[in-house]
Scaffold this active site. Sequence first.
Site, PDB file in Angstrom:
ATOM      1  N   LEU A   5       0.864  -1.176   0.000  1.00  8.80           N
ATOM      2  CA  LEU A   5       0.000   0.000   0.000  1.00  8.80           C
ATOM      3  C   LEU A   5       0.899   1.223   0.000  1.00  8.80           C
ATOM      4  CD1 LEU A   5      -2.855  -0.579   2.641  1.00  8.80           C
ATOM      5  CD2 LEU A   5      -3.093  -0.555   0.159  1.00  8.80           C
ATOM      6  N   ASP A   6       0.483   2.289  -0.673  1.00  9.46           N
ATOM      7  CA  ASP A   6       1.231   3.535  -0.609  1.00  9.46           C
ATOM      8  C   ASP A   6       1.322   3.994   0.838  1.00  9.46           C
ATOM      9  OD1 ASP A   6       1.389   3.521  -3.350  1.00  9.46           O
ATOM     10  OD2 ASP A   6      -0.254   4.947  -3.642  1.00  9.46           O
ATOM     11  N   ARG A   7       2.388   4.701   1.142  1.00 10.44           N
ATOM     12  CA  ARG A   7       2.605   5.168   2.513  1.00 10.44           C
ATOM     13  C   ARG A   7       1.415   5.958   3.041  1.00 10.44           C
ATOM     14  NH1 ARG A   7       7.756   8.923   4.481  1.00 10.44           N
ATOM     15  NH2 ARG A   7       7.156   9.056   6.676  1.00 10.44           N
TER      16      ARG A   7
END
Length: 320
Positions: A148-150
């Site tokens: 997942l993106d940060r």
Amino acid sequence: MKKKILNIQTVSVTEAIEKQRIDNFLIKKLKTIPKSMIYRIIRTGKVKINKKKIKPKYKLAIGDQITIPSIDITEKIIKKNTITNIILHKKQIENIFKNILYEDKYLLIINKPSGIAVHGGSGINFGIIEILRKLKPENYFLELVHRLDRDTSGILILAKKRSTLRNLHQQLREKKIKKIYITLVHGQWPKNKKSVTVPLLKTKLFNQKNVVKISEKGKKSETQFFIKQQYINHTLLLATPITGRTHQIRVHTAHTGYPIVFDSRYGKKNLDLKLKNKNLKNRLLLHSHKVSFIHPYYKHNITILAPLEKQFKKYLNLLL
């Protein structure tokens, strides 16, 4: 900086140490070595008993021959490969455990908070995977199934066994894992806009950050969209990625002309400023809400739901 190396060792098990678990024995013997590193050399098979790989729970028996590999304990290496220099406060630990959505012998699924990377690298000392390995050292194997993106919150799946990881990667390739995201975008999304299908090309900027753009040289991508709720100047969407390209939902909404709120990379700052609230954190309003897949061991369908974070909910309440 001088290199500090513990040379290879062979230990014969006597009555004094028999019946101990190998992980506990090594933790006591190698006091200068971080626990995470000890579990890593066990799970990668570098520690052997009677020339065979073992698991952390193996109990020592009289006559066993333990082979401990040479270990580089240079300060630089330790800081690079472990998070022993990161202090986790009680509230942070409680927050991680509170966000566990599902756990069994094969899987660990959490509701990842926004702002925490899934792993260390690119200037980030540690991520959620390193934190969980530290908090759960008994899991000799713990790996990310996906990313997942940060700044994206929501469901993150981790595998506790290599066979589980292989199975779920196969399900990803065969598109058997279904994900649904919730996102708030600027503008009123057209009711007839059910999907976006454009080729995406990932490149790196001069600062080494990934950026994705629409390009005929890119890979096929598709996201399906469903309007959950419309506001005067915003729309709450359910987004189902059919393919799994980097930043896919963020690029698709921006390309359509309805960027995600507080998307610093693909959004519109002038629109974000109109919604900005000094009392609330300006986080990317994108959340992995639901995932469905076949359990790798039990073989039944499993569905996980992750509730929205408080900050996300508060921004929605501002629009009412």
